[in-house]
Scaffold this motif. Structure first.
Motif, PDB file in Angstrom:
ATOM      1  N   ILE A  98       0.827  -1.211   0.000  1.00 27.96           N
ATOM      2  CA  ILE A  98       0.000   0.000   0.000  1.00 27.96           C
ATOM      3  C   ILE A  98       0.864   1.265   0.000  1.00 27.96           C
ATOM      4  O   ILE A  98       0.659   2.176  -0.804  1.00 27.96           O
ATOM      5  CB  ILE A  98      -0.946   0.007   1.221  1.00 27.96           C
ATOM      6  N   PHE A  99       1.836   1.316   0.910  1.00 35.89           N
ATOM      7  CA  PHE A  99       2.603   2.551   1.097  1.00 35.89           C
ATOM      8  C   PHE A  99       3.925   2.551   0.335  1.00 35.89           C
ATOM      9  O   PHE A  99       4.651   3.549   0.383  1.00 35.89           O
ATOM     10  CB  PHE A  99       2.872   2.770   2.591  1.00 35.89           C
ATOM     11  N   SER A 100       4.267   1.460  -0.335  1.00 35.67           N
ATOM     12  CA  SER A 100       5.522   1.211  -1.046  1.00 35.67           C
ATOM     13  C   SER A 100       6.583   0.744  -0.055  1.00 35.67           C
ATOM     14  O   SER A 100       6.624   1.198   1.094  1.00 35.67           O
ATOM     15  CB  SER A 100       6.021   2.426  -1.828  1.00 35.67           C
ATOM     16  N   MET A 101       7.417  -0.176  -0.509  1.00 41.41           N
ATOM     17  CA  MET A 101       8.425  -0.783   0.346  1.00 41.41           C
ATOM     18  C   MET A 101       9.337   0.270   0.967  1.00 41.41           C
ATOM     19  O   MET A 101       9.607   0.255   2.174  1.00 41.41           O
ATOM     20  CB  MET A 101       9.255  -1.785  -0.467  1.00 41.41           C
ATOM     21  N   ARG A 102       9.823   1.197   0.163  1.00 38.04           N
ATOM     22  CA  ARG A 102      10.788   2.191   0.634  1.00 38.04           C
ATOM     23  C   ARG A 102      10.170   3.086   1.709  1.00 38.04           C
ATOM     24  O   ARG A 102      10.747   3.272   2.785  1.00 38.04           O
ATOM     25  CB  ARG A 102      11.269   3.035  -0.548  1.00 38.04           C
ATOM     26  N   ARG A 103       8.996   3.633   1.425  1.00 38.78           N
ATOM     27  CA  ARG A 103       8.359   4.562   2.355  1.00 38.78           C
ATOM     28  C   ARG A 103       7.967   3.853   3.658  1.00 38.78           C
ATOM     29  O   ARG A 103       8.159   4.392   4.759  1.00 38.78           O
ATOM     30  CB  ARG A 103       7.125   5.177   1.688  1.00 38.78           C
ATOM     31  N   PHE A 104       7.416   2.643   3.534  1.00 41.88           N
ATOM     32  CA  PHE A 104       6.961   1.912   4.715  1.00 41.88           C
ATOM     33  C   PHE A 104       8.140   1.511   5.603  1.00 41.88           C
ATOM     34  O   PHE A 104       8.083   1.640   6.832  1.00 41.88           O
ATOM     35  CB  PHE A 104       6.186   0.668   4.271  1.00 41.88           C
ATOM     36  N   LEU A 105       9.229   1.030   4.991  1.00 38.02           N
ATOM     37  CA  LEU A 105      10.386   0.599   5.758  1.00 38.02           C
ATOM     38  C   LEU A 105      11.054   1.776   6.473  1.00 38.02           C
ATOM     39  O   LEU A 105      11.435   1.680   7.646  1.00 38.02           O
ATOM     40  CB  LEU A 105      11.389  -0.101   4.843  1.00 38.02           C
ATOM     41  N   LEU A 106      11.196   2.896   5.784  1.00 40.06           N
ATOM     42  CA  LEU A 106      11.806   4.068   6.399  1.00 40.06           C
ATOM     43  C   LEU A 106      10.950   4.577   7.559  1.00 40.06           C
ATOM     44  O   LEU A 106      11.472   4.928   8.632  1.00 40.06           O
ATOM     45  CB  LEU A 106      12.000   5.171   5.364  1.00 40.06           C
ATOM     46  N   THR A 107       9.652   4.614   7.372  1.00 40.62           N
ATOM     47  CA  THR A 107       8.756   5.096   8.432  1.00 40.62           C
ATOM     48  C   THR A 107       8.814   4.193   9.656  1.00 40.62           C
ATOM     49  O   THR A 107       8.919   4.671  10.797  1.00 40.62           O
ATOM     50  CB  THR A 107       7.303   5.172   7.909  1.00 40.62           C
ATOM     51  N   CYS A 108       8.763   2.883   9.439  1.00 47.15           N
ATOM     52  CA  CYS A 108       8.805   1.935  10.570  1.00 47.15           C
ATOM     53  C   CYS A 108      10.142   1.990  11.290  1.00 47.15           C
ATOM     54  O   CYS A 108      10.202   1.835  12.520  1.00 47.15           O
ATOM     55  CB  CYS A 108       8.521   0.520  10.070  1.00 47.15           C
ATOM     56  N   THR A 109      11.228   2.214  10.550  1.00 46.64           N
ATOM     57  CA  THR A 109      12.542   2.316  11.190  1.00 46.64           C
ATOM     58  C   THR A 109      12.605   3.536  12.102  1.00 46.64           C
ATOM     59  O   THR A 109      13.104   3.456  13.231  1.00 46.64           O
ATOM     60  CB  THR A 109      13.649   2.398  10.125  1.00 46.64           C
ATOM     61  N   VAL A 110      12.103   4.673  11.627  1.00 43.51           N
ATOM     62  CA  VAL A 110      12.092   5.886  12.446  1.00 43.51           C
ATOM     63  C   VAL A 110      11.224   5.682  13.690  1.00 43.51           C
ATOM     64  O   VAL A 110      11.607   6.074  14.802  1.00 43.51           O
ATOM     65  CB  VAL A 110      11.587   7.085  11.616  1.00 43.51           C
ATOM     66  N   ILE A 111      10.054   5.042  13.510  1.00 37.14           N
ATOM     67  CA  ILE A 111       9.179   4.766  14.658  1.00 37.14           C
ATOM     68  C   ILE A 111       9.880   3.844  15.653  1.00 37.14           C
ATOM     69  O   ILE A 111       9.825   4.061  16.875  1.00 37.14           O
ATOM     70  CB  ILE A 111       7.850   4.136  14.178  1.00 37.14           C
ATOM     71  N   PHE A 112      10.552   2.830  15.136  1.00 34.87           N
ATOM     72  CA  PHE A 112      11.256   1.886  15.999  1.00 34.87           C
ATOM     73  C   PHE A 112      12.342   2.591  16.823  1.00 34.87           C
ATOM     74  O   PHE A 112      12.459   2.380  18.032  1.00 34.87           O
ATOM     75  CB  PHE A 112      11.877   0.772  15.147  1.00 34.87           C
TER      76      PHE A 112
END
Length: 550
Positions: A98-112
């Motif tokens: 849904i959000f694209s691999m790049r955008r989703f992974l970067l967002t989850c990393t920052v949240i983590f």
């Protein structure tokens, strides 16, 4: 009329004619530098999430004391992370689409990273549980996404190399987490264990931002999302994880709470499975489990999770409970389980080119089982001298099992199904770890009580040998030499006699625990050997799927 002279073929033409019918070897797909950077960065993310599961184990006592939690309450510091993680894993592929691999992974990393740092500022148990849950949800994404990027970014001939990198993260993190956590806690404070993720997190953000292309979002998929399936899956897995974590402490089905949660979990998971099998576009394609190799490999992954997480728990628990090791001592002992794997894993792609991967998997499971049999006769003197050799043997066997298993499971999986395959495979491994750890705790508890009762039947206060032993122990506490007959009838010695009786009781419990741990190691070894038999019915993956390319 004379026939025309036949022109002799030139050397060049002869060479062309001779090689025209010769089969050409398939070209090895080239992997760009950006693709390798993306894979390496994703592996860093998986390592970061996995180490965070284990790094708190050696520091729980200090964390509990700092935030005012009891021992039973403190277990939720780990449980909340695992519950959120196991729910997030199956959802990863859908949200990434849904959000694209790049955008989703970067967002989850920052949240983590944000919630990792926030955990160090927690002042109460409630704050810590909530922060760890958010951290676990974001960290749960990083594990299957690394798996998915390996499948999608690398050609099948290079999957073995990618899986070797993933294996380094998956196996070295549990080994390096406890010693780092124990060292930081003993020399600084427990707050520092939550800053460990900052360096690999920065590497992940930089590599993914550069190496992965941005894709447009598909927000319309949210409107047509399988929300009821997601809700039942989250409810079922969440309740199941709580049952497994709390069952031993609450006497399993003797507790009304455990009974209710088990019922809710069973109903929710059954409904979720029905929905996902019937829905045309499920959020996770459970039909992949019907594929012969992937289904069997996922079952094997479940048992492998028992070995990966359960054996790590057994060793740490044994050293603390029976040998009374400190957190740092436990960590430095477990480190021997991780270091040898760093030498074996890089050789796996080379071995998989030359040996049937099924043979390697069987060999790996057998070697791990042998390491368990090495701990089948534990005594009071069985500490590092026994455990370190068995840990080294286990470290030699684990890459032989894990890397080929990952490769065989994913052989033939289409790129479009890589996310679902990753979620299912990793979920099965983590569920195996949860079920295995809970089962092993229960087995140790039950077998310890059994052996304590059996030994206690042979040790009675009316036994003359025990009475003499009590007198000797009493005189040892007093540091005086009193005639044996006088000590037996002197009331002044009563208190110290109780002290000596306490020492004998501790000895009985220690021996009972030693026998219980020995039996549990044997049980794990037998289950691994049975699982090795399942590998025999796997089909050999197609040529080029198991190796690193020729």
């Amino acid at each position: 009329m004379a026939a025309p002279r036949r022109r002799r073929p030139t050397i060049g033409r002869m060479s062309t004619e001779l090689t025209a019918d010769r089969p050409t070897a398939p070209a090895v797909p080239q992997v760009s530098f950006r693709q390798w950077v993306a894979v390496t960065g994703a592996v860093f993310g998986a390592f970061m999430a996995l180490i965070n599961i284990h790094v708190t184990n050696a520091s729980l006592a200090e964390i509990e004391g700092s935030i005012g939690a009891t021992f039973d309450e403190g277990s939720w510091i780990v449980t909340s992370y695992l519950v959120a993680e196991i729910i997030a894993i199956p959802l990863t592929a859908w949200f990434a689409e849904i959000f694209s691999m790049r955008r989703f992974l970067l967002t989850c990393t920052v949240i983590f990273l944000f919630f990792s740092v926030a955990c160090s500022f927690a002042h109460s148990l409630t704050e810590m549980i909530v922060l760890r849950a958010f951290q676990g949800a974001a960290g749960g994404v990083l594990i299957p996404i690394a798996f998915q990027i390996i499948i999608t970014e690398l050609p099948q001939a290079k999957h073995a190399i990618g899986m070797s990198l993933f294996t380094i993260a998956a196996t070295f993190a549990p080994a390096i987490g406890p010693p780092i956590g124990g060292w930081l806690t003993d020399n600084y404070s427990w707050h520092w264990i939550f800053y460990l993720q900052l360096v690999p997190g920065a590497a992940l953000i930089g590599s993914i931002a550069w190496a992965l292309d941005s894709q447009p979002m598909k927000l319309w998929m949210l409107r047509d999302g399988d929300w009821f399936g997601i809700a039942t899956m989250a409810l079922g897995l969440g309740c199941l994880q709580v049952v497994l974590e709390e069952g031993t402490r609450k006497d399993w089905f003797g507790s009304p709470l455990i009974v209710k949660l088990s019922f809710v979990s069973a109903i929710a998971l059954a409904v979720c499975l029905t929905i996902e099998l019937k829905r045309k576009k499920p959020f996770i394609n459970v039909r992949l489990l019907k594929r012969y190799n992937f289904g069997i490999a996922s079952l094997v992954s479940f048992v492998f999770g028992i070995a990966l997480f359960g054996l790590g728990f057994l060793v740490a628990q044994y050293l603390q409970q029976v040998q009374h090791y400190s957190a740092e001592q436990v960590g430095t002992t477990i480190l021997w389980y991780g270091l040898p794997q760093l030498a074996i894993i890089p050789l796996m792609p080379w071995l998989m080119k030359r040996i049937d991967p099924r043979i390697l998997i069987v060999a790996g499971f057998v070697v791990i089982a042998i390491s368990c049999f090495m701990n089948d006769s534990l005594t009071a003197d069985s500490a590092r001298n026994i455990l370190i050799p068995s840990l080294i043997v286990r470290a030699l066997g684990q890459p032989l099992a894990m890397v080929p298993l990952l490769t065989v499971a994913t052989a033939g999986i289409e790129r479009a199904q890589a996310g679902s395959a990753s979620g299912l495979f990793n979920m099965m491994r983590n569920l195996g770890g949860a079920v295995g750890t809970a089962s092993l705790v229960q087995m140790i508890s039950v077998r310890e009580r059994f052996h304590s009762e059996r030994i206690g039947e042979a040790v009675t206060i009316f036994d003359p040998a025990l009475q003499h032993r009590l007198v000797d122990g009493t005189r040892h506490f007093l540091g005086v030499h009193v005639p044996r007959w006088e000590a037996l009838h002197n009331g002044a010695f009563g208190y110290f006699r109780l002290q000596a009786l306490g020492v004998i009781d501790e000895t009985i419990r220690r021996e009972a625990f030693l026998m219980a741990y020995s039996e549990v190691f044997i049980a794990v070894a037998v289950s691994l050997l049975v699982c090795a038999g399942l590998i025999a019915i796997l089909r050999k993956p197609p040529s080029g799927a198991a190796g690193g390319g020729h």
